[in-house]
Scaffold this active site. Sequence first.
Site, mmCIF file in Angstrom:
data_model
loop_
_atom_site.group_PDB
_atom_site.id
_atom_site.type_symbol
_atom_site.label_atom_id
_atom_site.label_comp_id
_atom_site.label_asym_id
_atom_site.label_seq_id
_atom_site.Cartn_x
_atom_site.Cartn_y
_atom_site.Cartn_z
ATOM 1 N N ASN A 85 -23.116 85.708 51.589
ATOM 2 C CA ASN A 85 -22.498 85.293 52.812
ATOM 3 C C ASN A 85 -22.200 86.362 53.724
ATOM 4 O OD1 ASN A 85 -20.918 82.793 51.261
ATOM 5 N ND2 ASN A 85 -22.615 82.489 52.621
ATOM 6 N N THR A 91 -21.039 92.621 57.642
ATOM 7 C CA THR A 91 -20.200 91.502 58.380
ATOM 8 C C THR A 91 -20.279 90.326 57.634
ATOM 9 O OG1 THR A 91 -20.918 92.297 60.773
ATOM 10 C CG2 THR A 91 -20.007 90.065 60.583
ATOM 11 N N ILE A 92 -19.088 89.881 57.485
ATOM 12 C CA ILE A 92 -18.794 88.568 56.731
ATOM 13 C C ILE A 92 -18.767 87.462 57.331
ATOM 14 C CG2 ILE A 92 -16.995 87.235 55.383
ATOM 15 C CD1 ILE A 92 -15.554 90.145 55.002
ATOM 16 N N CYS A 93 -19.672 86.431 57.055
ATOM 17 C CA CYS A 93 -20.003 85.065 57.707
ATOM 18 C C CYS A 93 -19.074 84.040 57.047
ATOM 19 C CB CYS A 93 -21.496 84.911 57.331
ATOM 20 S SG CYS A 93 -21.822 83.102 57.737
ATOM 21 N N LEU A 94 -17.880 83.885 57.613
ATOM 22 C CA LEU A 94 -17.163 82.803 57.188
ATOM 23 C C LEU A 94 -16.422 82.034 58.199
ATOM 24 C CD1 LEU A 94 -15.018 82.011 54.826
ATOM 25 C CD2 LEU A 94 -13.590 83.831 55.639
#
Lengths: 157, 273
Positions: A85, A91-94
């Site tokens: 993710n 970049t973190i996808c959360l």
Amino acid sequence: MSSLLKNRLQEERKQWRKDHPFGFYAKPVKAADGSLDLQNWVAGIPGRDNTIWENAVFPITLTFPDDYPSKPPKVKFPAGFYHPNVYPSGTICLSILNEDQDWRPGINLKQICLGIQELLDTPNPDSPAQEPAWRAFGKDRPNYEKKVLEQAKKYTK
Amino acid sequence: MSQGIELPTYFPISEHVLPDFEGLRSNSNALNELRETQSEILKAANTYFESLFPEDSSVQWNVEESGNVEIIKSLLESFEKLSRAQQQTKFYNDVFETTRSAVRNRARNEPELSLRNIDMYKKADPDKKSFSQLLEERLSNPPTFKVNSNNPDFIFLKNATFVIDHPLDPLPDEEEDDDLQIGGGKIDLKCPISMNIFESPMLSKKCSHTIDQKSLFGIWKSPNSTEDCPILGCSKTLRRADFVPDRLMALRVKSYKAQQERLENAEDYDRLE
């Protein structure tokens, strides 16, 4: 810098210095003139014990936009970070970091950091952000774990 | 001597007195009086709380350890009594009005009692009841009157003493079903948006989350805009109108500040010695 933004980030810093979860760190970076740049922070997320992420602290950067806390901070691991993710850019996808999903102005730094720690060992296979880790996590678990352990070595605490 | 006419057990109200009967009204003044007295009690409680934590910080705060319990307890009792009296009055009024209109409607289909129809009334249902009998019957079975535990004024008065004595502790009866409280957690006196200590805490009636008024106006730019609750994981969609002043939180803040001041004064005193 708007007064809400400045005040909130100063309070986040105060709060974090007073009390933060064990093994984490977080601080604003120093600007060129030596003053604190409250809109840019570095932080470290420890992998949970008894997971393939243990014994390492993974560095992140947090960039707080001018309209924070209406908008979420942009949170990144180093580019190329291996996790289903995390985009190639890091970049973190959360969902809690996504303004169109679960971001709320009341979410604080501690909740963000704990959310990212949680994400490390419980990736969400439904929102792939990079090919290699996502594919390996779904189809070749031994290879996935090997890669994660290799990466953890780079960030041993 | 001629034999008198025996009246039937039931016959309709005479047309001559019907207008008077229709003019009967329950006493709505009583209900208003009770409501007003109840708000007087709340005012008294507020005045008392304000006297505990004077705005003028040069005045020494005067909370006696648990000395305030008795006063608030008796105000709470009066408040409860008035709540029950209101419910009783309302019950009486409602029964009175519904019975009166039921009897009035019934009379529309019944001819005035006369020598011609007296036998018809004598043969009619012997259980048919007059207004006063019906009223008595319906009033003899009152429901139990007790304070609505969701009444915000009641919740405030009931818990005020606790939060004055324990400004950082969750309310005793909330602890069990609040699984978000980790490790018997403390109440945070800071607004989750501004992260400053609450100045004018506002409580969402829909989800019981509290934010400061300033933050509220920052998020809800217009009175009609709808926004998600700003708290992590809360799924409620709210408007400004969903918020009311969080009186308990305001009291917690006042009491906490007073406690801190007292601690500082005690330290100064220690240093002097």
